[in-house]
Every structure is written in structure tokens, then in C-alpha cells.
Design an enzyme around this catalytic site. Structure first.
Site, mmCIF file in Angstrom:
data_model
loop_
_atom_site.group_PDB
_atom_site.id
_atom_site.type_symbol
_atom_site.label_atom_id
_atom_site.label_comp_id
_atom_site.label_asym_id
_atom_site.label_seq_id
_atom_site.Cartn_x
_atom_site.Cartn_y
_atom_site.Cartn_z
ATOM 1 C CG HIS A 183 5.095 -8.278 -2.389
ATOM 2 N ND1 HIS A 183 4.111 -7.525 -2.291
ATOM 3 C CD2 HIS A 183 4.934 -9.730 -2.842
ATOM 4 C CE1 HIS A 183 3.216 -8.333 -2.314
ATOM 5 N NE2 HIS A 183 3.551 -9.641 -2.462
ATOM 6 C CE LYS B 128 -1.211 -7.694 -3.368
ATOM 7 N NZ LYS B 128 -1.050 -8.578 -2.478
ATOM 8 C CG HIS C 77 -3.097 -11.461 -4.797
ATOM 9 N ND1 HIS C 77 -2.405 -10.567 -5.812
ATOM 10 C CD2 HIS C 77 -2.441 -12.149 -3.966
ATOM 11 C CE1 HIS C 77 -1.211 -10.667 -5.350
ATOM 12 N NE2 HIS C 77 -1.202 -11.523 -4.301
ATOM 13 C CE LYS D 54 3.071 -8.292 -7.191
ATOM 14 N NZ LYS D 54 2.797 -8.046 -5.643
ATOM 15 C CG ASP E 153 -14.128 10.237 3.803
ATOM 16 O OD1 ASP E 153 -14.785 9.135 4.185
ATOM 17 O OD2 ASP E 153 -13.531 10.820 4.454
ATOM 18 C CG ASP F 205 8.156 3.798 -25.692
ATOM 19 O OD1 ASP F 205 9.251 3.053 -25.539
ATOM 20 O OD2 ASP F 205 7.559 3.686 -26.515
#
Length: 484
Positions: free
Chosen positions: A225, A404, A402, A227, A409, A232
Site C-alpha cells: 500500500h 492520512k 483520503h 507510495k 500538540d 537521484d
């Protein structure tokens, strides 16, 4: 004999089913896994003949104990050992970080002790909101690549935005840049034509755990899952945005897609690179030579602490879940969480409830409209107990959220691929960037509060009076929650 078998075929099959189910139940009991999950599997095996065995075969294997792949071949490379060693902070740096983070220094120690994940000191980060901004930055960076491009995606489709990405990396490969691409075989959809173009251009690409072959179908549920993009060895990307037109709001008039990604320059990119190389070693079997060119010296002098947390069936601990747990438990003022899928385990539920009841401002933002009927009602089944504990729950109404992200604090935040659900905590391969910095945390906090303007806050009394049919759907969906 044949006539007997023909006459009693169903009885024989049912008997065989329950014999295998009994064996599976004994195996489950000896694993000593979460009681709720254990009971769910047992109920499925007993109440759904044949289907229960299939569910257990695809979903019930414990690959944290039986590692999917061995990462030592990469971790033992001298170059990698040297890179990891350079991030070990001296006592002076640790003292400064401890003074800034207070109790949250436990996060740094937790991840280092669990996964040998060092905190990096010199970084620059850029919060990218929604697909349009992410791909503008990404495509610009890709076109500037000189040595290598590494991409790892759960979803890669050769639609409008995907074809644009493929065109760019093919052009770079033809110009002499080494391009390596890993994509999840279940999440991605790439045509034969696009694959031919990639191959003819010199792009190396491999699917993660392909499911077309019988030997891999039992692992179909264990997906990558993540990404990750590394360019470089100097620029990295991580977050929630895959490569698909859904993420860039191409189609006017359709539901808006709200997401968050992060662009990183500096030492943390070396950790993203390391995780890409471990995956590449698994999917390609190419015995790629790891050289210092993958880990160039950073030119970033700015001090901004970033730690890369990765978890999956190949790790000994549920690193990201544990980091979230500690972040909630060490909060003094507030915890703001955005997640598209909220199907938590008991530890996270308890942490949220205790924090809220202790006076911490705990807010949870989830979508009102979901892309999964079962996940939506499973999420809804947890809301009442949160509201009772004074957790503020909001539902995003301007399309589908979508992102996440978590902010705590004004000094800690995280952007990554992990949802707050069983799948991200225990099944999928996930990766998050943990940032220990006030400016970045305040930026994410501001965006969270902006998202609340497009959201509705749930009221306990109104929620308790929701239709009974919805409560039935929630109860049914929650039964399957450890499997979602």
C-alpha cells in the site's frame, strides 16, 4: 463405490469442510492472536461452509511470523550499514531533541528500538494538498532527474495522469537515467501497450506479488500500500496520493477528492530509498548492486527532524500502529486525526477514549461518503463509544477525504500511507513520515481546521437516534472488521 460417492457427495464435502475448518481453528487458537479476530475467524469457519475456508486461506495467514521476504540481503550491505550509522545522533543532539519533544522523545526511541529506524536531523519538507499540487511538483522533479528514478505505488493506472507519468519516466529512461518501477499487482491497472512502452524505453518494472500464478494467490490479501518516489537520492515523496485520475479531480462535477502528500529533501530521503531498495530486491530478484550513488550527501543544512516508519507483514512489530498509540498517549493539548478508513484495534480505541476523557482535545475526521459500503458501516460502529468519551467526530461532506494525517500538540505530525484500520496495522505494507517540527505541525493543523469547515460534527444524541437498520448494518460490518 462411484454410486455411493455420487449419492453422498454433499455430505462428504461438508464433512471434509468441517474437518479442515477444525484444523484451521486449532491453528488459530495456538497463534494467540487478538480474541476478537480469533472469534471472527472461528464464526466465519463454522457458519459459512467452504466460504469460510477461502476467507481464512486468503486473509488469515500470519506473515509477520512467517516473513514474506528476508530484508537482510539489503540491510547487510556495507553501504546501507554506513548510511544508517551516520544518523545515530550524539548525546548533544538527543538532548536538544528531548528538550523540544518532551514525552514525544519516546516515539523516536520506540521506532529505533523496534525497527532500527533512525531520526534524521537535516531535512526540508513541503506539504502537498491534493493531486494537482502533488503531480505538479513530482513531474517537475522527475524531469530534472540525472541519475535514477525509483517509484513504488499501490495504484498506478495508465489513464490521463498515469499516462503522463509513464511518458515522463520513459523519456528519462531513453535519456540514460535508470528508472525502476514497482506497482502492486492488485491495486494497479496497466495495459499491455503501456507495459511495452515501458520495456522498450528501458524502464525496469515489476509487479508486487502477482496473483496470476497459483503459488501467490494465498498471499493476495497482503498488498503493498506504499507510495514512494525517490529521485537521484535527493528528493522523496510519500503520502496518500496514488497515480490515478481519481486523485486529481479531472472529472468536473464529480465527487471532490481531498488528499495530502509530502515532498522531502534531505537525510530522510535515504530512509525512503532504503525501503524502496528492500522492496525492489524482493520483486525483481535482480541482485541490484547497492552503491553510494543511491545515497548522496545531502545539501540540506536546515534542521528539521524526520523519522521514516515502515510496517508490514515482514516487520517484527506493528511499528506505525505503535507510533500512533504512543503519540496519542503522550498528547497534552490535542490530537487531530484524518483518515478515510477508521476500523481500529482495541489499543487505539482505548488510547483515544482515555486521552479525550483526560481533557485532551481529540478530533477525528472521516468521510461521510465512502468508497466501500462495508468499511463505512464498520467505521460507524465505533463512533458512539468515541462520542460518549468526548472525542469530537466530524464527517467530511465535500466529496471523499483520503488524507492520512495526525497532528499532536503543535510539535509532532505524520503524513503517510497508513489508515487507522486492521489492514494498515497488520496486513498491508505501509510507510509514514513522522515530523518533529512546529512549523510543519501548525501547517497541517491549519489544514485540518480548514477541512472541518467542509464537514459536519456528529452529536451523541442524534447519533444514538440513527435508524435501526443502520445499526444492523454496522453490527454486520463490524463482525468482518478484522478482515476488511
Amino acid at each position: 463405490m462411484f454410486d455411493f460417492l455420487k449419492a453422498h457427495i454433499w455430505s462428504i464435502l461438508i464433512g471434509l469442510n468441517y474437518l479442515l475448518a477444525l484444523i484451521a481453528i486449532v491453528v488459530i487458537l495456538f497463534k494467540n492472536i487478538n480474541p476478537t479476530k480469533t472469534l471472527t475467524y472461528i464464526l466465519v469457519l463454522v457458519m459459512f461452509p467452504f466460504l469460510g475456508l477461502l476467507v481464512y486461506y486468503f486473509f488469515g495467514q500470519e506473515y509477520r511470523k512467517n516473513k514474506i521476504f528476508n530484508r537482510k540481503s539489503i540491510l547487510n550491505k556495507s553501504v546501507v550499514k554506513r548510511v544508517n550509522h551516520e544518523f545515530i545522533l550524539d548525546k548533544k543532539d538527543l538532548k536538544r531533541l528531548d528538550d523540544f519533544l518532551d514525552d514525544k522523545i519516546r516515539l523516536v526511541r520506540l521506532l529505533f528500538n523496534s525497527e532500527n529506524a533512525p531520526v534524521t536531523k537535516h531535512n526540508k519538507v513541503k506539504i502537498l494538498l491534493n493531486g494537482k499540487e502533488k503531480f505538479e511538483y513530482l513531474f517537475s522533479d522527475l524531469k530534472k532527474a540525472k541519475h535514477h528514478i525509483h517509484l513504488e505505488y499501490y495504484i498506478l493506472k495508465d489513464d490521463n495522469i498515469g499516462s503522463e507519468l509513464i511518458d515522463i519516466i520513459c523519456d528519462k529512461a531513453l535519456s540514460g537515467v535508470s528508472v525502476r518501477l514497482s506497482f502492486d499487482d492488485v491495486g494497479s491497472e496497466i495495459s499491455s501497450k503501456s507495459k511495452r512502452k515501458l520495456k522498450d524505453s528501458g524502464v525496469e518494472f515489476h509487479p508486487f506479488m502477482p496473483v496470476l500464478f497459483p503459488g501467490f494467490t494465498g498471499k493476495m490479501n497482503y498488498r503493498n500500500h506504499r507510495k514512494i518516489v525517490v529521485i537521484d537520492g535527493e528528493v522523496g515523496y510519500v503520502g496518500g496520493i496514488n497515480v490515478s485520475d481519481n486523485y486529481v479531480n479531472y472529472k468536473n462535477g464529480e465527487s471532490f477528492w481531498r488528499d495530502t502528500h509530502m515532498r522531502i529533501e534531505g537525510e530522510a530521503v535515504k530512509q525512503l530509498q532504503l525501503h524502496f531498495l528492500m522492496t525492489w530486491d524482493f520483486v525483481s530478484s535482480s541482485n541490484l548492486k547497492i552503491t553510494q550513488s543511491f545515497f548522496p550527501e545531502t545539501q540540506v543544512k536546515q534542521e528539521l527532524a524526520v523519522q521514516i516508519a515502515a510496517s508490514g507483514p515482514d516487520t517484527d512489530w506493528a511499528n506505525i500502529m505503535e507510533a500512533i498509540f504512543v503519540a496519542i498517549n503522550t498528547a497534552d493539548d490535542y490530537v487531530y486525526i484524518t483518515t478515510p478508513y477508521f476500523i481500529p484495534n482495541d489499543q487505539i480505541i482505548t488510547a483515544l477514549q482515555v486521552a479525550a476523557k483526560s481533557g485532551v482535545d481529540v478530533r477525528l475526521l472521516i468521510p461521510k461518503a465512502s468508497d466501500s459500503w462495508t468499511a463505512k458501516y464498520a467505521t460507524n460502529s465505533y463512533i458512539e463509544k468515541l462520542l460518549e468519551a468526548q472525542v469530537k467526530v466530524y464527517r467530511y461532506t465535500n466529496g471523499f477525504i483520503h488524507a492520512k494525517t495526525i497532528v499532536v500538540d503543535d510539535i509532532f505530525c505524520t503524513v503517510g500511507t497508513a489508515n487507522l484500520d486492521y489492514r494498515s496495522f497488520n496486513i498491508n505494507f505501509e510507510i509514514n513520515a513522522l515530523v518533529y517540527n512546529s512549523k510543519t505541525s501548525l501547517e497541517l493543523k491549519s489544514q485540518f481546521l480548514n477541512d472541518l469547515k467542509d464537514s459536519e460534527e456528529l452529536n451523541l444524541t442524534d447519533w444514538q437516534n440513527r435508524p435501526s437498520v443502520n445499526k444492523i448494518k454496522e453490527a454486520y460490518s463490524r463482525l468482518w472488521s478484522p478482515l476488511l
